[in-house]
Motif scaffolding. Structure first.
Motif, short mmCIF file in Angstrom:
data_model
loop_
_atom_site.label_atom_id
_atom_site.label_comp_id
_atom_site.label_asym_id
_atom_site.label_seq_id
_atom_site.Cartn_x
_atom_site.Cartn_y
_atom_site.Cartn_z
N VAL A 183 0.85 -1.20 0.00
CA VAL A 183 0.00 0.00 0.00
C VAL A 183 0.88 1.24 0.00
O VAL A 183 2.02 1.21 0.47
N ILE A 185 0.86 5.05 1.45
CA ILE A 185 0.18 5.93 2.41
C ILE A 185 0.73 7.33 2.19
O ILE A 185 1.93 7.53 2.24
N SER A 192 -3.61 14.05 2.84
CA SER A 192 -4.47 13.11 2.13
C SER A 192 -5.80 13.01 2.85
O SER A 192 -5.90 13.38 4.01
N CYS A 193 -6.78 12.46 2.15
CA CYS A 193 -8.11 12.31 2.76
C CYS A 193 -8.11 11.17 3.78
O CYS A 193 -7.36 10.21 3.66
N GLY A 194 -8.97 11.30 4.76
CA GLY A 194 -9.13 10.22 5.74
C GLY A 194 -8.25 10.40 6.95
O GLY A 194 -7.66 11.46 7.17
N MET A 195 -8.18 9.34 7.76
CA MET A 195 -7.34 9.38 8.95
C MET A 195 -5.88 9.51 8.52
O MET A 195 -5.49 8.97 7.50
N ASP A 196 -5.09 10.18 9.32
CA ASP A 196 -3.69 10.38 8.95
C ASP A 196 -2.85 9.16 9.32
O ASP A 196 -2.18 9.11 10.34
N LEU A 197 -2.93 8.15 8.45
CA LEU A 197 -2.19 6.91 8.71
C LEU A 197 -0.68 7.13 8.63
O LEU A 197 0.08 6.42 9.28
N ALA A 450 -5.45 -3.33 14.71
CA ALA A 450 -6.07 -2.91 13.46
C ALA A 450 -5.15 -3.16 12.27
O ALA A 450 -5.60 -3.37 11.15
N GLY B 152 -7.89 15.28 10.16
CA GLY B 152 -8.59 14.79 8.98
C GLY B 152 -9.52 13.63 9.26
O GLY B 152 -10.25 13.19 8.38
N ALA B 153 -9.52 13.11 10.50
CA ALA B 153 -10.40 11.99 10.84
C ALA B 153 -11.83 12.47 11.05
O ALA B 153 -12.76 11.68 11.16
N SER B 156 -14.10 10.92 13.74
CA SER B 156 -14.55 9.53 13.68
C SER B 156 -13.88 8.65 14.73
O SER B 156 -14.33 7.54 14.97
N LEU B 157 -12.81 9.15 15.35
CA LEU B 157 -12.12 8.31 16.35
C LEU B 157 -12.46 8.69 17.79
O LEU B 157 -12.06 7.99 18.72
N SER B 307 -11.02 16.38 -2.91
CA SER B 307 -12.24 16.25 -2.12
C SER B 307 -13.23 17.32 -2.56
O SER B 307 -12.84 18.38 -3.05
N MET B 319 -14.94 12.53 -0.32
CA MET B 319 -13.49 12.43 -0.14
C MET B 319 -12.92 11.44 -1.17
O MET B 319 -13.59 10.47 -1.54
N HIS B 320 -11.67 11.67 -1.54
CA HIS B 320 -10.96 10.77 -2.44
C HIS B 320 -11.07 9.33 -1.92
O HIS B 320 -10.90 9.08 -0.73
N GLN B 322 -10.43 5.46 -0.97
CA GLN B 322 -9.30 4.81 -0.31
C GLN B 322 -8.99 3.49 -1.00
O GLN B 322 -9.91 2.81 -1.47
N LEU B 323 -7.72 3.10 -1.02
CA LEU B 323 -7.36 1.76 -1.46
C LEU B 323 -8.06 0.76 -0.55
O LEU B 323 -8.20 1.02 0.65
N LEU B 326 -6.30 0.07 2.71
CA LEU B 326 -6.30 1.20 3.65
C LEU B 326 -7.70 1.44 4.21
O LEU B 326 -7.86 1.85 5.37
N GLN B 330 -8.60 1.45 8.14
CA GLN B 330 -9.31 2.57 8.79
C GLN B 330 -10.61 2.12 9.44
O GLN B 330 -10.99 2.64 10.48
N LYS B 334 -11.24 2.62 13.31
CA LYS B 334 -12.49 3.22 13.78
C LYS B 334 -13.11 2.31 14.85
O LYS B 334 -13.49 2.77 15.93
N LEU B 348 -17.17 11.17 7.23
CA LEU B 348 -15.93 11.14 6.43
C LEU B 348 -16.15 10.32 5.15
O LEU B 348 -15.87 10.79 4.05
N TYR B 349 -16.60 9.11 5.32
CA TYR B 349 -16.95 8.22 4.21
C TYR B 349 -18.24 7.50 4.58
O TYR B 349 -18.51 7.29 5.76
N MET B 352 -17.84 4.65 6.98
CA MET B 352 -17.22 4.84 8.31
C MET B 352 -18.22 5.43 9.30
O MET B 352 -18.80 6.43 9.11
#
Lengths: 487, 352
Positions: A183, A185, A192-197, A450, B152-153, B156-157, B307, B319-320, B322-323, B326, B330, B334, B348-349, B352
């Protein structure tokens, strides 16, 4: 799940040799020996075997095999880590990324570089220099340590007050998950979008995935850098002077402090011209445009005088700047000259508590019967107490460890933390409950799950199990000083 | 203002017992972001106030519901600032929302993002536990970096309760330079200036004009302005503030607003319509109707993501994508913080 189906050592080795050059699947004791420890050589474990894959496909296949049979995997870069984070697992595989040593691309326009994870930290700046660029974080081990290891530990260095840690200087990583999936990241963009992995992976000590490629940011090389060295007759004055610089609105590129024990040892070793009579020494580096540096250097010199500096020396050229830094950069080897062994701690504290913490450390030094010298990233509150001991004397290392643990306890008590840049690894796992509650430890373990539900990535490091926490708390509560004193 | 962490914990535990979902709201200024969701409002604006601030440590700890205006006023008294220049979408914008939505202003490429400056957080997870990660010191590598993962979460957490941040001194001098320039030329020009060791602190292109900001020691700013030979602009500070807060005419109206976070040097995607290029090319804004999938393709070609920032259809994904691997991680993350999916479900999505 079924351990009976696990291959034995020979079977596992032949599986790996079916897709990795057989010479790079190491199983004999003599060749395995150098892998038994990392930079914290007090901890040694012989691994089952070491593999040195040469391609990402091979890393993925190694991970798939290990995942299938639930074999522990410990990733390893240059092995310079100082918390035994790369300590092998006796029943596991050490995955060395030493063959991943190519700089894939430097993009001078976008100011970024793509690197395989085994590229040495210093090699990045060396390669970028022809474009007038460099890579910010510069841990002391930068000649040898790898960028993959830097990501694993979120390494800092002497310039992080101004230029940040690894986490501030990377754009993306290519990671192989525990299941063997590849992957990416992050991206070429700044977020980037989403959680900051990416933040979560950085500093995760090889517990969440295997990093094979990193895209780092590069910074324009400052036009000029100059350093002011000042001696003070008390740690208090030195500490106040640091606060004074910040209050002036100057963010130095580097701001280092040493105590009198460190000053003397270093001067004996390097002859850099450090004031041996001083109780504290500050090195303040300012970089930027010529005009800015001139303006700030004058302010820093005046400020040091106001705060009672007993000596001040400012570098006039690059040679003198290098000389003044030479002492600080050789602080660790200098200890090796005055003591058979030293143990480097890595706590952080709010700077306001510096004098109290250093004084308390001198009391502890008497209690434990061991000398301690301090070098300190003063700008960002990161202490490196160097505890001097002799490993050949029975019980001395244990006493050094107990002393170190007491220092970390103190750091947490004044609002700091147990590790600023060296990581928890196996070394500080017993101190984790000093900083975190059971609920927090449980949450951290859930984060691990996770990414790695079966817990095969670098097991036993970074975050303790809840059961161990209770044990560690009981041990930490014991009056170690009293018990250690007779040795 | 009192510490209402326990009250919030109680509200969360009650919602959990009653199987209700919660929509976390601070100042409410970023309600337009993310997907539209149906959940009960959890108001955290009452959890406000500066907890500790030590100017010489460059560290500030605040409750998450504290308005940005209040924080910035306290910092200004000590000639310091939130270096990430958080957008004020209204006067009620809070620091918690700023972190949850990872919002940073024009200085971000040089002065770091809110994510970068976070040192530690307190948060309440989905079982009502009060947890703390990171700390109040600049370096802290004990445990995973849960604090920065919040950026950016979008809540959600967990519910952020406290945030410790690194702050920076305000630059002694700031000037803005501006001249006309075509878009593609400006992208290259901004990157070239950013590669020089000069006190650049913002670089933007809009409506055929390039805008550069220089900040730092007076001597350095003046010397650079002279060397670059671009006309000085009056009213520069106001321009950057309006850019930060999306008050420029570019941002007005109902056309969907897309945000591209891409390689700073990438040629601009071939889309008709107005563009604003910020962060020396790393952040680009576009106004126009489009499908997310096609925008994703443009963003990926430019080395980044996209986004749907404001407007348009907020019931689909914004939002863009996710693979799959990933996305799976996530989802599990979560679940590890919020096992019953209490907080901001689908914000967020959709998944989620």
């Amino acid at each position: 799940m079924n351990s009976a189906s696990k291959p034995d050592k020979a079977e596992l080795a032949s599986m790996f040799r079916s897709f990795i050059d057989p010479a790079f699947v190491i199983t004999d004791e003599e060749t395995l020996k150098p892998y038994e420890c990392d930079g914290l050589s007090m901890y040694c474990v012989m691994p089952l075997m070491v593999v040195l894959p040469e391609t990402v496909d091979q890393v993925q296949e190694v991970m798939r095999v290990c995942h299938r049979y639930q074999i522990p995997v410990v990733a390893r870069g240059a092995g310079t880590g100082l918390s035994a984070g790369a300590l092998p697992d006796a029943g596991g595989v050490v995955l060395s990324l030493a063959k991943f040593n190519r700089i894939l691309d430097i993009d001078p326009m976008a100011r970024s570089a793509r690197l395989q994870s085994g590229v040495r930290n210093l090699a990045i700046s060396e390669a970028a220099s022809e474009y007038g660029l460099y890579y910010g974080p510069d841990p002391s081990s930068q000649i040898a340590c790898t960028i993959g290891g830097n990501v694993g530990e979120n390494s800092g260095g002497v310039h992080c007050l101004k230029y940040g840690l690894t986490t501030h200087n990377i754009l993306s990583v290519e990671m192989i998950t525990v299941e063997g999936e590849r992957v990416v990241i992050g991206s070429d963009g700044l977020d980037s979008c989403g959680m900051d992995l990416l933040a979560l992976i950085t500093g995760s000590e090889g517990l969440l995935g295997i990093i094979t490629e990193i895209q780092v940011k590069l910074l324009p090389t400052p036009e000029i850098a100059r350093v002011v060295m000042a001696g003070f007759d008390s740690v208090d004055n030195g500490g106040d002077a640091v606060g004074g610089i910040i209050a002036q609105g100057i963010i130095p590129a580097g701001l280092e402090m040493m105590d009198s024990h460190a000053i003397k040892a270093v001067e004996d070793f390097t002859h850099a011209g450090y004031p041996v009579e001083a109780e504290a020494l500050l090195l303040c580096e300012v970089d930027g445009t010529k005009e800015e540096v001139q303006e700030h250097i004058e302010k820093v010199e005046a400020l040091f005088r106001d705060f009672g500096a007993t000596s001040i020396r400012t570098s006039k050229d690059e040679a003198e700047r290098a000389l003044l830094w030479k002492g600080r950069k050789n602080a660790f080897p200098a200890m090796g000259r005055i003591s058979p062994d030293y143990y480097c701690m890595d706590g952080t504290i709010p700077r306001a508590h510096l004098a109290d913490v250093l004084n308390a450390m001198q009391d502890m030094s008497k209690q434990y019967g061991l000398r301690v010298a301090n070098v300190f990233h003063a700008g960002d509150g990161n202490l490196h107490p160097l505890i001097l001991f002799d490993a050949n004397k029975p019980g001395e290392f244990e006493r050094a460890e107990a002393f170190g643990s007491s220092i970390l306890q103190l750091c947490v008590e004044v609002g700091g933390c147990i590790t600023g840049e060296h990581g928890v690894g196996i070394e500080k796992i017993r101190q984790m409950p000093m900083q975190f509650t059971d609920q927090e430890i449980e949450q951290l373990n859930a984060v691990k799950e996770a990414f790695d539900p079966r817990g095969t990535l670098n097991p036993g490091k970074g975050v303790p199990t809840l059961r161990n926490c209770q044990e560690y708390r009981a041990i930490n509560l014991k009056p170690q000083a009293a018990e250690a004193h007779h040795a | 203002m009192p510490d209402i962490t326990e009250q919030l914990q109680d509200q969360i535990k009650t919602a959990r017992t009653e199987a209700r979902k919660l929509s976390i709201v601070g100042g409410g200024s970023k309600a337009f972001m993310g997907r539209a969701i149906d959940a009960d409002r959890l108001d955290v604006s009452g959890h406000s106030g500066i907890v500790t601030y030590q100017p010489v440590e460059l560290v500030l700890t605040v409750r998450a519901g504290t308005p940005l205006l209040e924080i910035e006023a306290a910092l200004a008294k000590n000639n310091q600032m939130l270096s990430f220049e958080p957008p004020h979408f209204s006067d009620a914008s809070t620091i918690g929302g700023t972190l949850a939505c990872n919002q940073s202003g024009p200085g971000r490429p040089w002065w770091s993002s809110v994510r970068d400056q976070v040192l530690g957080v307190g948060l309440i997870n989905g079982t009502g536990e009060k947890l703390r990660f990171g700390g109040q010191v600049m370096k802290n590598v004990a445990g995973y970096d849960v604090s920065r993962t919040q950026a950016g979460a979008m809540g959600s957490l967990g519910v952020l309760t406290e945030i410790s941040l690194k702050v920076l001194p305000r630059p002694a001098t700031t000037v803005t330079l501006s001249r006309e320039m075509r878009q593609n030329e400006a992208i290259l020009f901004m990157n070239a200036r950013a590669a020089e060791p000069k006190p650049l602190s913002a670089a933007c292109w809009l409506d055929g004009k390039l805008y550069l900001r220089l900040s730092g020691a007076q001597s350095a700013v003046e010397a650079t302005a002279k060397q670059w030979d671009i006309p000085l602009m009056t009213g520069g500070d106001e321009f950057w503030q309006q850019l930060r807060d999306q008050q420029l005419p570019f941002f007005a109206g109902d056309q969907p607003l897309w945000r591209f976070s891409v390689n700073s040097t990438a040629p601009n995607p071939p889309l008709d319509g107005p563009w604003l290029i910020d962060w020396a090319g790393s952040q680009r804004w576009y106004r126009g109707d489009a499908e997310l999938a096609s925008m994703e393709a443009h963003a990926e070609k430019a080395g980044g993501q996209v986004s749907l920032f404001r407007g348009g259809d907020r019931t689909g994904e914004v939002m863009h994508r996710q693979l799959p691997a990933l996305q799976a991680i996530q989802k599990r993350l979560k679940h590890s913080f919020d096992p019953d999916g209490l907080f901001n479900p689908g914000r967020l999505y959709s998944w989620m």
